[in-house]
Every structure is written in C-alpha cells, then in structure tokens.
Write a protein that holds these residues in place. Structure first.
Motif, PDB file in Angstrom:
ATOM      1  N   PHE A   1       0.810  -1.219   0.000  1.00 59.63           N
ATOM      2  CA  PHE A   1       0.000   0.000   0.000  1.00 59.63           C
ATOM      3  C   PHE A   1       0.846   1.273   0.000  1.00 59.63           C
ATOM      4  CE2 PHE A   1       0.806  -0.603   4.477  1.00 59.63           C
ATOM      5  CZ  PHE A   1       0.787   0.656   5.044  1.00 59.63           C
ATOM      6  N   LEU A   2       2.125   1.169   0.343  1.00 61.03           N
ATOM      7  CA  LEU A   2       3.003   2.340   0.253  1.00 61.03           C
ATOM      8  C   LEU A   2       3.620   2.485  -1.137  1.00 61.03           C
ATOM      9  CD1 LEU A   2       4.862   2.114   3.696  1.00 61.03           C
ATOM     10  CD2 LEU A   2       2.867   3.503   3.092  1.00 61.03           C
ATOM     11  N   ASN A   3       3.371   1.501  -2.006  1.00 63.02           N
ATOM     12  CA  ASN A   3       3.869   1.506  -3.384  1.00 63.02           C
ATOM     13  C   ASN A   3       5.385   1.703  -3.442  1.00 63.02           C
ATOM     14  OD1 ASN A   3       3.482   1.170  -6.137  1.00 63.02           O
ATOM     15  ND2 ASN A   3       3.281   3.361  -6.507  1.00 63.02           N
ATOM     16  N   VAL A   4       6.085   1.007  -2.552  1.00 62.78           N
ATOM     17  CA  VAL A   4       7.544   1.053  -2.559  1.00 62.78           C
ATOM     18  C   VAL A   4       8.031   0.056  -3.610  1.00 62.78           C
ATOM     19  CG1 VAL A   4       9.641   0.708  -1.208  1.00 62.78           C
ATOM     20  CG2 VAL A   4       7.592   1.657  -0.123  1.00 62.78           C
ATOM     21  N   ARG A   5       8.861   0.524  -4.525  1.00 59.26           N
ATOM     22  CA  ARG A   5       9.329  -0.327  -5.620  1.00 59.26           C
ATOM     23  C   ARG A   5      10.799  -0.669  -5.406  1.00 59.26           C
ATOM     24  NH1 ARG A   5       5.706   0.149  -9.785  1.00 59.26           N
ATOM     25  NH2 ARG A   5       6.608  -1.855 -10.392  1.00 59.26           N
ATOM     26  N   TYR A   6      11.078  -1.951  -5.327  1.00 57.10           N
ATOM     27  CA  TYR A   6      12.448  -2.413  -5.126  1.00 57.10           C
ATOM     28  C   TYR A   6      12.980  -2.958  -6.443  1.00 57.10           C
ATOM     29  CZ  TYR A   6      11.239  -2.158  -0.170  1.00 57.10           C
ATOM     30  OH  TYR A   6      10.833  -1.730   1.069  1.00 57.10           O
ATOM     31  N   ARG A   7      14.043  -2.336  -6.947  1.00 56.30           N
ATOM     32  CA  ARG A   7      14.671  -2.774  -8.187  1.00 56.30           C
ATOM     33  C   ARG A   7      16.173  -2.905  -7.958  1.00 56.30           C
ATOM     34  NH1 ARG A   7      11.040   1.265  -9.861  1.00 56.30           N
ATOM     35  NH2 ARG A   7       9.435   0.569 -11.342  1.00 56.30           N
ATOM     36  N   TYR A   8      16.770  -3.825  -8.724  1.00 60.02           N
ATOM     37  CA  TYR A   8      18.212  -3.985  -8.630  1.00 60.02           C
ATOM     38  C   TYR A   8      18.796  -4.098 -10.024  1.00 60.02           C
ATOM     39  CZ  TYR A   8      22.772  -6.111  -7.870  1.00 60.02           C
ATOM     40  OH  TYR A   8      24.123  -6.382  -7.892  1.00 60.02           O
ATOM     41  N   TYR A   9      19.779  -3.254 -10.301  1.00 60.43           N
ATOM     42  CA  TYR A   9      20.485  -3.300 -11.578  1.00 60.43           C
ATOM     43  C   TYR A   9      21.789  -4.064 -11.389  1.00 60.43           C
ATOM     44  CZ  TYR A   9      23.387  -1.899 -15.521  1.00 60.43           C
ATOM     45  OH  TYR A   9      24.210  -1.917 -16.613  1.00 60.43           O
ATOM     46  N   ASN A  10      21.948  -5.135 -12.152  1.00 65.43           N
ATOM     47  CA  ASN A  10      23.156  -5.948 -12.078  1.00 65.43           C
ATOM     48  C   ASN A  10      24.165  -5.413 -13.087  1.00 65.43           C
ATOM     49  OD1 ASN A  10      25.155  -7.955 -12.318  1.00 65.43           O
ATOM     50  ND2 ASN A  10      23.701  -9.558 -11.699  1.00 65.43           N
ATOM     51  N   PRO A  11      25.235  -4.791 -12.628  1.00 61.88           N
ATOM     52  CA  PRO A  11      26.198  -4.206 -13.577  1.00 61.88           C
ATOM     53  C   PRO A  11      26.928  -5.242 -14.417  1.00 61.88           C
ATOM     54  CG  PRO A  11      27.048  -4.131 -11.328  1.00 61.88           C
ATOM     55  CD  PRO A  11      25.639  -4.599 -11.228  1.00 61.88           C
ATOM     56  N   ASP A  12      26.967  -6.491 -13.939  1.00 62.86           N
ATOM     57  CA  ASP A  12      27.677  -7.529 -14.695  1.00 62.86           C
ATOM     58  C   ASP A  12      26.881  -8.006 -15.894  1.00 62.86           C
ATOM     59  OD1 ASP A  12      29.812  -7.430 -12.898  1.00 62.86           O
ATOM     60  OD2 ASP A  12      28.853  -8.894 -11.560  1.00 62.86           O
ATOM     61  N   THR A  13      25.559  -8.098 -15.715  1.00 61.72           N
ATOM     62  CA  THR A  13      24.708  -8.624 -16.793  1.00 61.72           C
ATOM     63  C   THR A  13      23.891  -7.544 -17.487  1.00 61.72           C
ATOM     64  OG1 THR A  13      22.869  -9.082 -15.298  1.00 61.72           O
ATOM     65  CG2 THR A  13      24.527 -10.804 -15.556  1.00 61.72           C
ATOM     66  N   GLY A  14      23.747  -6.389 -16.845  1.00 58.42           N
ATOM     67  CA  GLY A  14      22.905  -5.339 -17.400  1.00 58.42           C
ATOM     68  C   GLY A  14      21.418  -5.576 -17.205  1.00 58.42           C
TER      69      GLY A  14
END
Length: 882
Positions: free
Chosen positions: A850-863
């Motif tokens: 309900f807080l609309n928190v978005r968790y994303r992770y960018y992997n620099p090795d694979t893009g």
C-alpha cells in the motif's frame, strides 16, 4: 465396580434457545458427541481414567467456538454453555491464524473469522499467510499449488506439491488421474500445453490447482506442515484439512473485487424438522481478466455446493455433500494476429461424498467413522497456431523396426495440440475407536483403512497427423493416445494408532504412536508415525515427532504415451510430391514403469511453546529427507542404419536403392525415474504480545529459516558431437557426476491487529520482511568418470587423460559455480481494514504494497534489472447477512 463419571450439559444461544446438533468434544480424552434437539449432551467417563479436569471444545456453524477447561471438582449437575454469533463486536475475536496441537504438533489453524479477514478469492490467498510465504495480490491467471517446508526448485517443487494432501470433509482430493501433459518422451516430466505469453494452465505431476477452491463456505482450515497422523495416507509433505459444516444460517451474500477480478457468492443454511438436521446450499462465481482493457486472457470459475447433515439415530451423524465446479483458462484469439493463436484449458467436476460417524460406546467399539467420496471430471486442453513454412515430411505409422515411405504436407496450415481427459476418483475411509485400560493408563486405540481408486476415461491425445504442431521435433511425431484403455490405479492402506498419557515428574507426557502400511503401485510401504508432547508446566510445553510417509505415482507417471523414434534416412523433395521421396525408420518403444516406487519422506520435528501473561512464543524446527522423488531422466539409444542412393526421374518416382554404407546415430528419450533426493532443514519462531488495551492492538512476528539441498541421484550423460561419431570415435556419451543445488531463505512476517469491539472495527497491518534468499549450483565436475560406447556398454575412467584418443575429447567447458542472492533486504507492507455494521453488514478493503515502494536492482555484470516488488493492488469486499 468403579462408578462412571457422568457429564451432562446444555448448549444454548444468546436468547437461551437450545442449539441442536452442536459438536461437543472432550479434547483431552478425545471423546465427542452432538447435542440433541433440546441442546442436551452427555458423556459417561470411567472414573479409573484419573481425569482431574475436562477440556471442552464446542462448535457450531456461524457461532464462536467455546473452549473451556472445567476441573472435576467444579462439575455441576448440568453444565450450561452459551454460544454467540461470530461478529467483530465480540471482545475476544481471533482474526489471525494460530498454532494449535490438533492433528499435528505444529498445526496452523484458520478459523471462520480468520478466513473472513483474509478477503480471499481462493484457498491460495489464505495459505499465503503461512510462515515463509509471501503475501501478494491474488494471482488468478496462473495455476497455484502449495509447497511446505522446502525451498527446492524445479521437479523437486512438483514432488513437494504432489505430496501435500488436500482433504475436504474427510475426503482426500486427488490429482492422480490428471494426464493433461505433453508427451513425456519428447518434452519430459512436467511439460504442459500452454501459451507462449501466459504459460501453462494444467497441473499434472503436481498437487491440485488451489485457485479452484473458494473459501466462502469453509468453517476452518488446518495446515499440517510436519508429521501427519497415521490415518492419513498417500502424502509426503503435509496436509491441508478443510472442514465444512451444515447448520442454520441466514442468507449471506459476499462480493469482492481486486484489479480485473470479481467474485460473488451467496449461501443459506436451513434447519429441518427434528432429526432431519440441516441443509446448506451455496454458489460461488469468479471472473478474472488479466488485462480488463482487452480481455484476451480470462479465468472463470463457477462452483456450487449442497450439504445435508442428519441425525436419525442416537449418536449418529451423517453428512451428504454434492459439489459441482467449472473453470476455464482462456487465451482468446486476437483478430489482428495472423498466426491465429488461441489456447484454453477447461475443466468441470462433480463430486459426491458422504461422512458417517456413530457413537456406539460399547466395550469393544466406542465409535465408528466412515466416509466415501466419488468425483468425475472432464478436462480439455487446446492450443492452435497457424504455421506458414516450407513443405514438411510426415511420419505417422504405428510400427516398429521397419523402413517405409512417409508423405509430405503443405507448410501452411492451422496446427493443433489437443488433449481430452475424463478423470475419475474414488476414496473410501473407515476407522474404529476403542478405549483400553492398562492399570490406570487409558489407551485410545483407533484402527482403520483407506482405499484410493483413480482412472481416466478420456479420449486422450487427439492428433491429426496432417496438422502437427511440432513436426519432427526430437526425432518424434505425435500419435493418438487413448486414455480409456489404460489400467487403473488402486492403492490402499491400513493403520493402527494409540494415544495415551503418562505422568512424568508430576506432569502430563502425551504419546501418539501410529503405524501405517500402504500398497502403492503394487508395492508395500511401512510407515511409523510417532509424536510426543510434554507439559513442563502450565505455561511451557515441549513436543517432538518422527514419521515416514509415501506418495504413490500418478497415472501420468505410470503410463506415459509410447515413444516413436522417427529417423529420416532420405528426404528428397523436388517441389512435386510424385517426384519426391521420404524414407523413414520408426522405432516404437513402450515405457514400462511397473517398478516405479513411491516417493518417500522421513521427517523429524521438535517444538517448544511458552505462554506468559505478557506474551506467547513458540519455536519449531525440522529435518526432512525426501527420497525416490519422481524425476525426468534422459536415456539414449543408438542406431546403425543403412544409407541410400537417390536418382531423380522427372515426372515419376525416383529410383532409390541401398548403397551398402551405414550411418551411426543416437536419440535422447525422456523417461520417468525415482532419482530426486533432497534434505530440508528449517526453524520457525513466533512471538505474540499481549493485547495492549490502551490501543486495542496485538503485535505478532513469525520468522522462518528454510534450507534445502537437492540433486538427481542419476549421473549425467552427455552425448558427444555427431562429428566425433561420424569420425568413428569410440566414446559416444560421457558420464559425469550429478549436479547438486541448494536454496535457502530467511524471512519474517510481522502483523499488528487493532480490534475495537464496540465499533466492530479491525485493522491489520502486515509486513513481509525478506532478509535473504540464496540459490547456488554446487561444484560439478566437467571431467567424465566413465563413458558409453556405440553399444551402450559402460567403460570406467579411473583417471581422466586428455590425450587418450578413446575419450579425451569428452572434457566439458569448466565453469564457475552458479550463485544468485538477494542484493538487499526489503519489506513489503499490506493492510486490511474491516468494519461491521449491526452484525449484518461487513465492509472490508485491502491493499498490497500500500506504500507503493518499488524495489529494483540493476546488475552491472549482466545489465539486467530485477524487480522485487509489485505495484499497489487495492481490493474490497462487501458481505451482507439477511
């Protein structure tokens, strides 16, 4: 002769009117009875049992259950129990699941109030509240199965799901006759017809699709994660026990909505005259659109139930249930798509069950319980796609070991995959209970048996060879496969169970000792089930359990379709069929899985509970070893086949003759085995704080750690290149050690429940905290330990030598261990709010993330970018009683 202790009581409602046919349990000595038409009940207990107090549990549909402990010295001539309607206006209402010692030391129970608070579209939404499961928005577009106490992936996950029994009204639901799968030899175990965009919609080789089970008419759900009692068979990884009751209830209408999903249900309970008891009727409809703007993918579900409970004889309770359900997963054809893609999976099922319980109270038999269940269904899976390609050569003869001519079909046609099944299941259970005394020790003995029957009378795999969906894939073309001619599955088992208590250091030490014997796939399995519970004090108790359990193979495991190896020896197409030639060798192989074993689990668990004025806490741990899991193995077969010379003749058939040379080839075939093994470890810790009266709030936290290490016990076989074979190399297949994997997770579930009885108001704040998740492929050797030659004769390699001309070329590419882990911990928060108005109207809303928190992770090795959370999803529910 010692006199008996006579217990008499009466159960009434808030207006002091009798409640007939309420269930009255004496839980500490496992006795039960039912109130009569005047609300009266009685027990006769031998005084030599040395009972010092009596623990009552009284339940009736729509009423708050009564749990009371009454000391022997406080017994009056007649006990009066007053039951009240379930309502959020009651002071003490449990709106969360709780741990209870019922059928298992570590059972988790959802009662009616907890079920209503989940605002569930299906059983999936309820079970997502279990420790270690993530609370997510309803997913009705994909099959949903349940796994317990395992983090293993792939086929291990399918086996875990298959090994969880779902039991409704004492009848074990079965997926043993589900054969809606693609050909095992070509595609392997677990491969089903589906859509490239939306995945598959059938669940052969695994447990039931629990999207299909609504919860509106369910009174309680008990989840056994650990060792199940001996009376439950054909399972390895736990059970979900669903209880429904018939009784007088007002009309209840409920509707809920979330995203593109809408659900409606209505039910009513009628009290009949005298001992005719009560009858309940209900219906449920759900429609879910994956994308409401285009409605391409739709899941529809309709179900109805009639349940009649009667009491024609004293001490006799009989419940007859009739259920009907229909569902469809439908990917509609897009008129703008030239490939004419369309997929659907339909199913309908009619089930009839009957439960009978009889209190006899004879010296030889105290009670008898019997149940019979029958279900007949229809399953249809269909997939089409318009193909536009080159002319195809087709082989479709039902033959073996001969060379013949195939034929050609145009490359543009509507290709179809189609499977039609008619699963039928029968389940019967009977148990007898008695009490035996050895001195002052009371033994509660139960003896019983179960029988399971499954068959499939469907048309099976429907194939038009002129319109194949996967022509010449894996050197195989599909042939029709009739399910109706297949043998049936008949499994059965017997058990004995002894429950008793002894005094140990002036405290109760309870034992539940059971032994079960099952015949599955005509093979016997002995399964001890043992548990103990020790009350160190009134506030502290310890328990432990050990059990072996087995799950028999399903029809899909036992009777996969025949394998047809179609090897093309000569394919010369000139553009004119009359001038062309397709020469084929076909080898027909009938799978023989008569010796397929049952999968097995060995589980040990321990537990600790502490109940203090300010808090309750519990700690449970387990070790579970799963062996003989149903696996997908690839075996290879080699062929030496003649080669042919071809002479073109304009306007007529070509001239073909053998030239005296031979080609050497191999083909991989998928088979079903018993090669999956896993070891699973875990800890589950729970803490519930006392209600803070100033803010009317209770806080709970559950933390779980689960670790699984798993592998296929069969060594890997990897073929060499066709070029090496053509060069006449000796080693055709390298043999390598089996791969091994592990997965573990650490997560917590936090909840706060604010309940204001005067307002009939509840707020649940829930948080899933994912601390860490790790998956890893353990070291696997890239050097062979042996090899097969052309005749599939095994040759050991004591010490690998790269320069050895026989096998030196079998070395694989060395690769580092594969490992993935959660890059950070994260929290997903959800909220549920319910408001009850005059006990007849309930309004509820819920929001996931309900807080609309978005968790994303960018992997620099694979893009690559990985998303660990979903957008906010808001739902609402309205429930009216009238």
């Amino acid at each position: 002769m010692a006199q008996n202790i006579n217990l008499r009581g009466r159960v009434v409602d808030e207006k002091n009117q009798p409640i007939p046919f309420a269930i009255v349990n004496l839980t500490n000595i496992e006795r039960y009875t039912y109130t009569d038409t005047l609300g009266m009940f009685s027990f006769s207990i031998p005084s030599k049992t040395h009972i010092t107090d009596f623990e009552f549990k009284i339940s009736y549909v729509g009423k708050k259950a009564i749990e009371a402990k009454i000391p022997l010295g406080n017994l009056s001539s007649q006990l009066i129990f007053k039951m009240v309607d379930l309502s959020l206006t009651l002071k003490d209402v449990e709106v969360n699941q709780v741990r209870k010692t019922q059928n298992s030391n570590s059972s988790i129970v959802f009662d009616r109030q907890a079920l209503e608070q989940t605002q569930a579209f299906s059983l999936t939404d309820v079970l997502n509240n279990l420790p270690g499961k993530k609370l997510v928005a309803p997913d009705l577009q994909n099959p949903q199965t349940i796994t317990l106490r395992s983090e293993a992936k792939g086929l291990q996950s399918l086996n875990n799901s298959l090994g969880i029994a779902i039991i409704i009204d004492d009848i074990q639901q079965s997926n043993n006759a589900n054969m809606q799968n693609r050909n095992v030899s070509k595609w392997g175990v677990g491969s089903n017809i589906g859509s490239a965009t939306y995945g598959t919609f059938d669940v052969p080789f695994s447990g039931l699709d629990i999207r299909d089970i609504p919860v509106d008419n369910i009174e309680s759900i008990e989840v056994i994660q650990g060792v199940a009692p001996a009376k439950y068979g054909d399972l390895t990884d736990g059970a979900v026990i669903i209880n429904r009751q018939a009784g007088k209830l007002p009309y209840q209408f409920s509707t809920r909505i979330n995203g593109g999903s809408t659900n409606f249900s209505i039910s009513k309970g009628y009290k009949l005259d005298n001992k005719w008891g009560a009858i309940n009727v209900g219906t449920n409809y759900l429609k879910s659109n994956e994308n409401p703007s285009d409605k391409t993918k739709v899941y529809d579900r309709v179900s109805g139930n009639i349940m009649w409970t009667s009491y024609f004889l004293k001490g006799l309770k009989n419940t007859l249930s009739i259920d009907y359900s229909y569902k469809i997963d439908n990917v509609k054809q897009d008129p703008d798509d030239g490939t004419e893609l369309m997929t659907y999976s339909k199913g309908r099922n009619l089930s009839v069950s009957n439960r009978t319980s009889l209190n006899i109270n004879h010296n030889i038999i105290k009670s008898l319980n019997a149940s019979l269940g029958y279900s007949s269904g229809y399953q249809e899976t269909y997939n089409q796609r318009y193909l536009n390609g080159a002319t195809k050569g087709i082989t479709d003869k039902d033959t073996s070991g001969v060379i013949y001519e195939g034929y050609y079909i145009p490359g543009n046609y509507l290709a179809v995959e189609h499977i039609s099944g008619k699963p039928l299941n029968f389940n019967g259970n009977i148990s007898l209970a008695n009490e035996i005394y050895t001195g002052g020790l009371l033994h509660q003995i139960s003896i019983g048996g179960n029988a399971y029957y499954s068959r499939n009378a469907g048309m099976g795999v429907i194939v038009d060879p002129t319109k194949p969906r996967w022509a010449n894939t894996a050197y195989q073309n599909d042939r029709p496969y009739d399910f109706e001619s297949l043998p049936n599955i008949v499994n059965y088992g017997v058990y004995v169970q002894d429950n008793f208590k002894v005094r140990f250091f002036k405290r109760d030490l309870s034992f539940n000792l059971g032994l079960r014997y099952d015949i599955q796939n005509e093979q016997g399995n002995i399964q001890p089930r043992l548990s103990a519970n020790y009350k160190l004090s009134n506030d502290i108790e310890f328990n432990t359990a050990y059990g072996i359990s087995t799950k028999g193979p399903t029809l899909a495991h036992r009777y996969p379709a025949p394998t047809y190896i179609d090897l093309i020896l000569l394919n010369k197409y000139t553009g004119y069929v009359d001038e062309s030639i397709l020469l084929v060798y076909t080898d027909r192989i009938i799978p023989d899985n008569t010796n397929l074993k049952s999968s097995q689990s060995n589980q040990f668990e321990f537990g600790f509970r502490m109940k203090k004025p300010l808090f309750n806490t519990s700690l449970f741990g387990y070790f579970k070893s799963n062996t003989n899991g149903f696996s997908n193995n690839t075996v290879y077969k080699t062929y030496v086949l003649p080669q042919y010379d071809y002479t073109y003749v304009q306007g007529s058939r070509p001239i073909v003759k053998p030239n005296g040379t031979y080609s050497r080839r191999y083909v991989g075939i998928n088979t079903v085995g018993n090669d999956l093994n896993s070891k699973n470890y875990g800890l589950e810790w729970g803490l519930a704080l006392k209600k803070i009266e100033a803010i009317q709030t209770i806080f709970n936290i559950n933390t779980s750690f689960n670790y699984s290490i798993y592998h296929n016990s069969t060594q890997r076989v990897v073929p060499t290149s066709q070029n090496n074979i053509d060069l006449g190399k000796v080693a055709w297949f390298g043999i390598y050690p089996a791969n091994e994997y592990y997965d573990w997770t650490l997560m917590s579930k936090f909840s706060s429940t604010t309940h204001i009885p005067k307002l009939g108001f509840v707020i649940n704040l829930l948080a899933d905290i994912s601390w860490q998740t790790i998956s890893k492929t353990l070291s696997d050797s890239y050097l062979p330990i042996a090899y097969y030659d052309i005749d599939m004769v095994r040759h050991e390699i004591p010490s690998f030598d790269r320069n050895n001309p026989e096998y030196g070329y079998l070395s694989l590419t060395s690769a580092a261990n594969s490992k993935t882990k959660l890059p950070f911990s994260y929290v997903n928060m959800s909220i549920r709010i319910s408001k009850e108005i005059k006990q007849n109207l309930r309004l509820s809303v819920n929001a996931y993330n309900f807080l609309n928190v978005r968790y994303r992770y960018y992997n620099p090795d694979t893009g690559n970018v990985t998303i660990y959370s979903y957008p906010t999803s808001v739902g609402a529910e309205l429930s009216i009683k009238f």
